[in-house]
Design an enzyme around this catalytic site. Structure first.
Site, PDB file in Angstrom:
ATOM      1  N   SER A 102       0.817  -1.213   0.000  1.00 60.83           N
ATOM      2  CA  SER A 102       0.000   0.000   0.000  1.00 60.83           C
ATOM      3  C   SER A 102       0.851   1.264   0.000  1.00 60.83           C
ATOM      4  O   SER A 102       1.905   1.325   0.642  1.00 60.83           O
ATOM      5  CB  SER A 102      -0.918   0.000   1.226  1.00 60.83           C
ATOM      6  N   TYR A 110      -3.554   5.064  -4.278  1.00 66.47           N
ATOM      7  CA  TYR A 110      -4.835   5.742  -4.419  1.00 66.47           C
ATOM      8  C   TYR A 110      -4.612   6.946  -5.343  1.00 66.47           C
ATOM      9  O   TYR A 110      -3.479   7.292  -5.683  1.00 66.47           O
ATOM     10  CB  TYR A 110      -5.344   6.219  -3.059  1.00 66.47           C
ATOM     11  N   THR A 143      -6.224   1.707  -6.635  1.00 67.53           N
ATOM     12  CA  THR A 143      -7.403   1.360  -5.845  1.00 67.53           C
ATOM     13  C   THR A 143      -8.443   2.468  -5.938  1.00 67.53           C
ATOM     14  O   THR A 143      -8.171   3.618  -5.593  1.00 67.53           O
ATOM     15  CB  THR A 143      -7.019   1.127  -4.370  1.00 67.53           C
ATOM     16  N   LYS A 173      -8.366  -1.713  -9.278  1.00 62.06           N
ATOM     17  CA  LYS A 173      -8.974  -2.440  -8.157  1.00 62.06           C
ATOM     18  C   LYS A 173     -10.256  -1.730  -7.720  1.00 62.06           C
ATOM     19  O   LYS A 173     -10.264  -0.523  -7.507  1.00 62.06           O
ATOM     20  CB  LYS A 173      -8.000  -2.520  -6.983  1.00 62.06           C
ATOM     21  N   HIS A 185     -13.470  -3.264  -1.331  1.00 65.99           N
ATOM     22  CA  HIS A 185     -12.584  -2.782  -0.271  1.00 65.99           C
ATOM     23  C   HIS A 185     -12.859  -3.494   1.058  1.00 65.99           C
ATOM     24  O   HIS A 185     -12.831  -2.889   2.128  1.00 65.99           O
ATOM     25  CB  HIS A 185     -12.712  -1.269  -0.099  1.00 65.99           C
TER      26      HIS A 185
END
Length: 392
Positions: A110, A132, A158, A256, A280
């Site tokens: 992440s 993100y 994401t 995603k 999520h």
């Protein structure tokens, strides 16, 4: 083998050990779902509605679990899903990377991780970096290029998230930083979890709530909530933005958060390598159906034009095989390995991956399949109304 102090037999047992070991607020952060938790609960429960159609003779003596996902040869169709700041153990993402490396599976890291991508990249070769849509295009590309320089082989963007922290039962309090007031507030919880406290004391440092992968390597590290604020203040991406990033990155690229056929087709149109059917982990828009319910419709919409993965609710090797039967090439796991790490550090993550590996192999045996590539929809009974109509 039977469960021992250093080994557990199921992911459910890993969760029980994690709950026993972690301070209440830390544990609740792992199990939280948006609002009423309808989606989070359905992610797990939906797998139980699917039934297998086993064979009883001419079963394969050996089963191959190996496959290729986003250009990475992996030992089984299970990948580490990227999760944010991992305060369940001092080694955090480094422990996960070592366990994934030893198991021969790829790891998603992440951009909100607690360990720098440069450190993690030294532990595992099959690294996928997750981002993100935070900041400007230049910020996002710089973040991706930093990850590439650290060894990342693929990029995950994401998009399955809304800024909703409400829980019907209340959200756990998470501090901005571990200053004296925060430690005093957490002290009543931590004092009742001596093993957790001792693990951190032995490490020589306290949980780090910074987010070192969001900026450049030499930039000041923002706090988790500072990064969250940047995220909330960033304009939402368009498909043109995603097409631009995919082209700039030039390598394996995953979108995603897909739950609809039309979004899946748009991901194909921009040239994405893979999509993850995901909500999520139930932390997106509550009352979204379980990922596994959306999977068949998404897989039918894109066929073999793109790799389809599933993320959400996987707790057993049999869940992995059900996902493969309904059109996934592989699955991604999140809470399962975090519970394993909370229960036993790197060994606990290894334990979870081995549980899934054994479960996949045993399920293939029961179905009479010698490879994960032989699994198909004839191997499962799908009840009426289970798979959603996603033709639109």
């Amino acid at each position: 083998m039977a469960s021992t102090r250093d080994w557990f037999e199921t992911v459910a047992e890993a969760q029980r050990r994690a709950k026993k070991r972690l301070p209440r607020g830390v544990y609740l952060a792992l199990v939280a779902g948006a609002e009423a938790g309808v989606t989070m609960d359905d992610n797990v429960a939906a797998f139980g509605e699917l039934r297998f159609r086993p064979h009883i003779a001419d079963l394969p003596a050996e089963r191959s679990l190996a496959t290729t996902v986003m250009g990475q040869d992996v030992s089984m169709p299970v990948l580490i899903s990227p999760t944010g700041v991992q305060a369940v153990h001092p080694d955090g993402e480094l422990a996960v990377a070592r366990a994934a490396r030893d198991a021969g599976v790829a790891m998603g890291l992440s951009s909100f991780a607690s360990k720098p991508v440069e450190q993690v990249g030294k532990e595992i070769d099959q690294l996928l970096f997750q981002s993100y849509w935070v900041g400007s295009r230049d910020d996002i590309l710089a973040r991706a290029e930093r990850a590439r320089a650290a060894g990342a082989k693929g990029l995950i963007v994401t998009l399955d998230w809304v800024f909703d922290s409400r829980r019907d039962w209340g959200s756990p309090w998470i501090p901005e930083r571990l200053d004296v007031p925060a430690m005093l507030r957490y002290a009543p919880q931590v004092v009742h979890k001596p093993n957790y406290l001792w693990t951190w004391l032995r490490s020589g440092h306290l949980p780090d709530l910074g987010v070192p992968n969001l900026g450049s390597r030499d930039a000041a590290v923002p706090t988790f909530f500072g990064a969250y604020g940047q995220w909330m203040g960033s304009p939402q991406p368009t498909w043109d933005d995603l097409a631009w990033l995919r082209e700039q990155w030039g390598g394996p690229f995953m979108v995603k958060g897909i739950t609809r056929a039309d979004d899946a087709r748009r991901a194909v149109d921009i040239g994405a390598t893979a999509i993850s059917v995901s909500n999520h982990g139930g932390n997106n828009l509550d009352s979204t159906p379980a990922s596994i319910r959306n999977l068949p419709g998404v897989a039918d919409a894109v066929g073999d034009q793109i790799e389809v993965l599933l993320d959400g609710g996987v707790r057993r090797g049999s869940d992995v095989v059900k996902a493969l039967a309904l059109g996934a090439k592989a699955v991604m796991i999140g809470r399962a390995y975090l519970w394993g790490m909370a229960a036993g550090g790197q060994r606990g993550v290894t334990n979870v991956l081995e549980i899934l590996r054994q479960g996949v192999s045993e399920t293939l045996l029961g179905l009479g399949k010698s490879s994960v590539h032989e699994v198909n929809r004839d191997d499962v009974i799908v009840p009426a109304g289970f798979a959603l109509d996603l033709k639109a």
